[in-house]
Design an enzyme around this catalytic site. Structure first.
Site, mmCIF file in Angstrom:
data_model
loop_
_atom_site.group_PDB
_atom_site.id
_atom_site.type_symbol
_atom_site.label_atom_id
_atom_site.label_comp_id
_atom_site.label_asym_id
_atom_site.label_seq_id
_atom_site.Cartn_x
_atom_site.Cartn_y
_atom_site.Cartn_z
ATOM 1 N N TRP A 330 0.834 -1.203 0.000
ATOM 2 C CA TRP A 330 0.000 0.000 0.000
ATOM 3 C C TRP A 330 0.878 1.266 0.000
ATOM 4 C CZ3 TRP A 330 -0.143 3.957 3.564
ATOM 5 C CH2 TRP A 330 -1.191 4.866 3.462
ATOM 6 N N HIS A 331 2.064 1.167 0.629
ATOM 7 C CA HIS A 331 2.918 2.347 0.768
ATOM 8 C C HIS A 331 3.511 2.827 -0.554
ATOM 9 C CE1 HIS A 331 2.749 1.116 5.002
ATOM 10 N NE2 HIS A 331 2.912 2.402 5.247
ATOM 11 N N GLY A 332 3.577 1.959 -1.555
ATOM 12 C CA GLY A 332 4.103 2.438 -2.824
ATOM 13 C C GLY A 332 4.502 1.330 -3.755
#
Lengths: 484, 73
Positions: A330-332
């Site tokens: 989700w962070h990247g």
């Protein structure tokens, strides 16, 4: 636009005055005013993507109504299909804007590796700010409607405000519609007590951001991006300071977002619960970025765990691993985030496997209330977290894996301390932050910012303002989580 | 039925002090979290020889709703 900039405060005051004067008799008018304000805020931040945001609100509003109607008709099959379609649409939005460029790049690398000359054109897609946050809210809403834990709202203003609410659209907290929507039914009145609480919370957030996160960032950026020039002690110090920087930055932002909402009479979800006092990583994830963990637990982990429930412990472990990989990714768009999630997933599985043995060992040796045992576990959790942050920060997996042999080769020496004089207040402020968390943790009722004693509140507030103006970095640096 | 479910809770959550009521929520019992919730579901399904749907499992707000669901099977 950062939440403590002069520009933001002009906007906030302009929004707040009519909110409590002209529109203070009618909840609907307050909602319309806040929605217009939120869309205006988003337009100021990223005008190109306002159309996308409005379109997504409209589409998911109607999808919610349709799913609700099908549920009422007990047409479970079509309701499930439409919910799946809505989730696919939400994930597609996220994949297109956040991950497609990365996937194309990886695909081209594979093509090159197997000897194909031609490759797909490189994509330069502008990622809308806050997309990871508002798409999760859109999907969470339709899932809740399908689960029949809420009825779909028939008021598009309320739904639009839930998705685009300006204090939280950039970096959360990712609120649940069950918590947020009912609050829009009644008029939010002016209350000195609530507004005072809200402003003190904003002030604490600004203190964390400007006096800790932004003061420490110079050191951590230099050390961790150029680690090849530093010895093991410096890298360890950099990783530990980065852990405090990330906490101060994101918790600081969350305090501001929650405080701003509180001023307007809206209670949004909490995001942090003193994570650095967690005694294992399972507990850590229940205390760190709680709104994301709750979202993923409710909508990813629970369905997987239910689906795998006949597979016993193996099913639970698999669901846990997938859950943490989703949180990491989700962070990247980078394999480092996948590895970050996998690392935490594997450690959580290890924690669960050893849990019964640990409890038995604690009982046998009467360790449950032993402070040395307790803080040893807390320290181990913190060390494991710091190691994962090296992966979180690395540009690629190769760089992350290279840090360990590099530390071994360079050895331990006196840490590099350039600009050390500037860092001294930041180190003191980290102690203040942890002291407050410690007091809150052991519940000594000494919440100096929220004390029932007027003078204590006044002195603390004044000291915070002096620290922010005297030592804080007020250059309006962006929040770390804006880029996610 | 409440006492049967209470025994299952005590066994799965390893806590003999648990006393269930229709209005008991997961927040009322420390050990009842998203992990143990599924263990409870599996134990209840085995005990009563029933199978819940995903929607049922995720929609219970408290013990009372769980018991209603068992009764409807």
């Amino acid at each position: 636009m950062v939440l403590y900039s002069i520009r933001f405060w002009f906007f906030f005051c302009a929004l707040l005055i009519p909110y409590f004067t002209v529109f203070n008799k009618c909840a609907k008018a307050q909602n319309v005013w806040l929605l217009l304000g939120s869309l205006f805020f988003y337009t100021l931040v990223d005008w190109r993507m306002t159309v996308l945001l409005v379109a997504a609100i409209g589409i998911f509003f109607f999808l919610g109504l349709k799913i609700d109607a099908l549920c009422q008709e007990q047409n479970e099959k079509d309701a499930s299909r439409l919910t799946t379609l809505a989730v696919v649409l939400g994930v597609s939005l996220l994949v297109y804007f956040k991950y497609l460029g990365f996937f194309v790049g990886q695909f081209n690398k594979i093509l090159m590796a197997i000897g194909f000359g031609s490759s797909l054109p490189t994509l330069r897609i502008i990622m809308p700010l806050g997309i990871s946050f508002f798409t999760f809210k859109l999907m969470g809403y339709v899932i809740e409607v399908h689960r029949e834990t809420i009825r779909a709202t028939r008021d598009i203003v309320k739904f639009g405000l839930f998705i685009s609410f300006f204090p939280t659209i950039m970096s959360g907290p990712i609120d649940n519609p069950r918590n947020f929507l009912p609050q829009l039914d009644g008029v939010r009145t002016f209350s000195w007590e609530r507004i005072g609480e809200g402003f003190r919370r904003i002030l604490w957030g600004i203190f964390l951001k400007t006096c800790i996160a932004d003061l420490v960032s110079g050191y951590t950026d230099t050390v961790l991006s150029l680690y090849i020039y530093h010895n093991a002690t410096t890298i360890i110090l950099g990783a530990v300071l980065y852990a405090f920087q990330l906490y101060a930055d994101f918790a600081g932002y969350s305090h501001m977002a929650i405080g701003i909402s509180q001023v307007m009479g809206i209670k949004v979800a909490e995001n942090f619960n003193r994570p650095y006092f967690a005694q294992n990583l399972a507990e850590f994830w229940r205390r760190w970025h709680m709104s994301l963990t709750n979202w993923v637990t409710q909508y990813v982990f629970m369905p997987l765990n239910i689906a795998f429930r006949d597979k016993g412990t193996a099913g639970l472990y698999l669901a846990t691993l997938i859950n943490l990989v989703v949180i990491g990714a989700w962070h990247g768009a980078n394999w480092t985030f996948v590895l970050f999630g996998l690392y935490h997933g594997l450690l959580l599985v290890a924690t669960m496997t050893l849990d019964k043995k640990r409890k038995h060992f604690e009982k046998q040796h009467n360790l449950k209330k032993n402070p040395i045992w307790k803080y040893s576990r807390t320290s181990l959790t913190f060390i494991l977290w710091c190691v994962s942050l090296l992966c979180f920060l690395s540009p690629n997996i190769h760089s992350f894996l290279h840090i360990f042999p590099h530390c071994f080769n360079k050895g331990f020496d006196v840490p590099w301390t350039e600009e050390s004089f500037q860092k001294v207040p930041a180190l003191l402020f980290i102690l203040v932050m942890m002291f407050k968390d410690y007091k809150d943790e052991i519940k000594l009722d000494l919440h100096f910012l929220h004390s029932s004693h007027y003078w204590l509140r006044l002195v603390t507030t004044t000291l915070l303002i002096i620290c922010i103006l005297g030592f804080g970095s007020l250059d309006g640096a962006s929040f770390i989580y804006y880029k996610f | 039925m409440l006492s049967e479910v209470q025994d299952i809770f005590r066994d799965v959550l390893d806590n003999e002090d648990i006393i269930l009521a229709y209005e008991t929520y997961s927040d009322d019992i420390d050990e009842w979290d998203s992990l143990t919730h599924i263990q409870l579901v599996v134990a209840i399904e085995k005990h009563f020889h029933i199978k819940f749907t995903s929607k049922e499992i995720t929609s219970w707000a408290n013990v009372g709703e769980m018991l209603d669901c068992i009764l409807n099977k």
